[in-house]
Design a protein around this motif. Structure first.
Motif, short mmCIF file in Angstrom:
data_model
loop_
_atom_site.label_atom_id
_atom_site.label_comp_id
_atom_site.label_asym_id
_atom_site.label_seq_id
_atom_site.Cartn_x
_atom_site.Cartn_y
_atom_site.Cartn_z
N LEU A 197 -20.13 -14.65 -2.71
CA LEU A 197 -18.72 -14.40 -3.04
C LEU A 197 -18.46 -12.90 -3.21
O LEU A 197 -17.42 -12.41 -2.78
N ARG A 198 -19.39 -12.19 -3.83
CA ARG A 198 -19.23 -10.74 -3.99
C ARG A 198 -19.17 -10.04 -2.63
O ARG A 198 -18.38 -9.11 -2.43
N GLU A 199 -20.02 -10.49 -1.70
CA GLU A 199 -20.02 -9.90 -0.36
C GLU A 199 -18.69 -10.17 0.35
O GLU A 199 -18.14 -9.28 1.00
N GLU A 200 -18.18 -11.40 0.22
CA GLU A 200 -16.89 -11.71 0.84
C GLU A 200 -15.78 -10.87 0.23
O GLU A 200 -14.92 -10.35 0.93
N LEU A 201 -15.81 -10.71 -1.10
CA LEU A 201 -14.81 -9.91 -1.80
C LEU A 201 -14.86 -8.46 -1.32
O LEU A 201 -13.82 -7.86 -1.03
N ASN A 202 -16.05 -7.92 -1.19
CA ASN A 202 -16.21 -6.55 -0.71
C ASN A 202 -15.68 -6.40 0.71
O ASN A 202 -14.99 -5.44 1.04
N GLU A 203 -15.97 -7.38 1.57
CA GLU A 203 -15.49 -7.38 2.95
C GLU A 203 -13.96 -7.40 2.99
O GLU A 203 -13.33 -6.65 3.74
N LEU A 204 -13.36 -8.25 2.17
CA LEU A 204 -11.90 -8.35 2.15
C LEU A 204 -11.26 -7.06 1.68
O LEU A 204 -10.27 -6.60 2.25
N LYS A 205 -11.83 -6.46 0.63
CA LYS A 205 -11.23 -5.25 0.05
C LYS A 205 -11.47 -4.00 0.91
O LYS A 205 -10.57 -3.17 1.03
N SER A 206 -12.66 -3.88 1.47
CA SER A 206 -12.97 -2.63 2.17
C SER A 206 -12.74 -2.67 3.67
O SER A 206 -12.61 -1.62 4.29
N VAL A 207 -12.66 -3.85 4.28
CA VAL A 207 -12.48 -3.93 5.73
C VAL A 207 -11.15 -4.59 6.08
O VAL A 207 -10.32 -4.01 6.76
N LYS A 208 -10.97 -5.82 5.63
CA LYS A 208 -9.78 -6.59 6.03
C LYS A 208 -8.48 -5.97 5.52
O LYS A 208 -7.52 -5.83 6.26
N ILE B 111 -5.28 -4.77 7.80
CA ILE B 111 -3.96 -5.40 7.70
C ILE B 111 -2.89 -4.35 7.40
O ILE B 111 -1.81 -4.38 7.98
N ILE B 112 -3.20 -3.41 6.52
CA ILE B 112 -2.25 -2.34 6.20
C ILE B 112 -1.93 -1.54 7.46
O ILE B 112 -0.77 -1.19 7.72
N GLN B 113 -2.95 -1.26 8.27
CA GLN B 113 -2.75 -0.54 9.53
C GLN B 113 -1.88 -1.36 10.48
O GLN B 113 -0.99 -0.82 11.13
N SER B 114 -2.11 -2.67 10.56
CA SER B 114 -1.31 -3.54 11.43
C SER B 114 0.15 -3.55 11.00
O SER B 114 1.06 -3.53 11.85
N ILE B 115 0.40 -3.58 9.70
CA ILE B 115 1.77 -3.57 9.20
C ILE B 115 2.44 -2.24 9.56
O ILE B 115 3.60 -2.22 10.00
N ALA B 116 1.73 -1.14 9.39
CA ALA B 116 2.29 0.18 9.72
C ALA B 116 2.65 0.27 11.20
O ALA B 116 3.72 0.78 11.56
N GLU B 117 1.76 -0.24 12.06
CA GLU B 117 2.03 -0.20 13.49
C GLU B 117 3.23 -1.08 13.85
O GLU B 117 4.06 -0.70 14.68
N ALA B 118 3.31 -2.25 13.23
CA ALA B 118 4.41 -3.17 13.52
C ALA B 118 5.75 -2.59 13.06
O ALA B 118 6.78 -2.79 13.71
N ARG B 119 5.75 -1.84 11.95
CA ARG B 119 6.99 -1.22 11.47
C ARG B 119 7.53 -0.19 12.45
O ARG B 119 8.73 0.00 12.56
N GLU B 120 6.62 0.45 13.14
CA GLU B 120 7.02 1.48 14.09
C GLU B 120 7.76 0.89 15.30
O GLU B 120 8.43 1.61 16.02
N HIS B 121 7.65 -0.41 15.49
CA HIS B 121 8.27 -1.06 16.65
C HIS B 121 9.75 -1.34 16.45
O HIS B 121 10.39 -1.86 17.34
N GLY B 122 10.25 -1.05 15.26
CA GLY B 122 11.69 -1.18 15.09
C GLY B 122 12.09 -2.34 14.19
O GLY B 122 11.48 -2.60 13.17
N ASP B 123 13.16 -3.04 14.60
CA ASP B 123 13.81 -4.10 13.83
C ASP B 123 12.79 -5.09 13.26
O ASP B 123 12.12 -5.80 13.99
N LEU B 124 12.71 -5.15 11.92
CA LEU B 124 11.71 -6.01 11.28
C LEU B 124 12.11 -7.49 11.28
O LEU B 124 11.26 -8.35 11.18
N LYS B 125 13.40 -7.78 11.41
CA LYS B 125 13.84 -9.19 11.39
C LYS B 125 13.28 -9.99 12.56
O LYS B 125 12.94 -11.14 12.41
#
Length: 158
Positions: free
Chosen positions: A14-25, A29-43
């Protein structure tokens, strides 16, 4: 608060999964959201909504794992002297009295249970029937297929 039993190996996983989620995933995801915002209309931006959904799932899983670890009672069975009794974390070899079929199970916490790998939950009918028994005891367990008798062949604390 209730404490939930967990093996040392299960807690480590569980600790390994938690570390993976916090440091990699999470950063991905934050990067994916930033890229998607750049595409314009969020609706009408499917990429943005998919990334936000992933973020929600990821954050929920992080909270779930943190909660489980904070309420875990970690039991390392290798540090307990083997007295032949079936306890949480023990590896038990049982023999079906009727068919002479031999099966080995390890009794683990609910989150670690995986029947394909012979890891059974401490709350399963078989584990509840085995807890407290000793080698050479005969155990009668109520299963969905009916009542089955098993002989406890071997108890290991590994």
């Amino acid at each position: 608060m209730n404490q939930y039993p967990m093996t040392a190996k299960g807690a480590e996983m569980l600790r390994e999964e938690l570390n993976e989620l916090k440091s990699v995933k999470r950063p991905q995801i934050i990067q994916s959201i930033a890229e998607a915002r750049e595409h314009g209309d969020l609706k009408e931006n499917a990429e943005y909504h998919a990334a936000r959904e992933q973020q929600s799932f990821c954050e929920g899983r992080i909270q779930d794992i943190e909660g489980k670890l904070s309420n875990a009672q970690i039991i390392d069975v290798t540090k307990i002297p083997n007295n032949g009794k079936v306890i949480f974390g023990a590896t038990v070899t049982i023999i079906n009295v009727d068919s002479d079929e031999e099966t080995t199970y390890r009794i683990v916490g609910d989150d670690e249970a995986d029947i394909k790998n012979n890891l059974i939950s401490v709350n399963s009918p078989i584990a509840r029937g085995l807890i407290g028994k000793e080698e050479d005891d005969i155990v009668t367990i109520q299963t969905p297929a009916g009542t089955v008798e098993y002989e406890v062949s071997q108890v290991e604390y590994i």
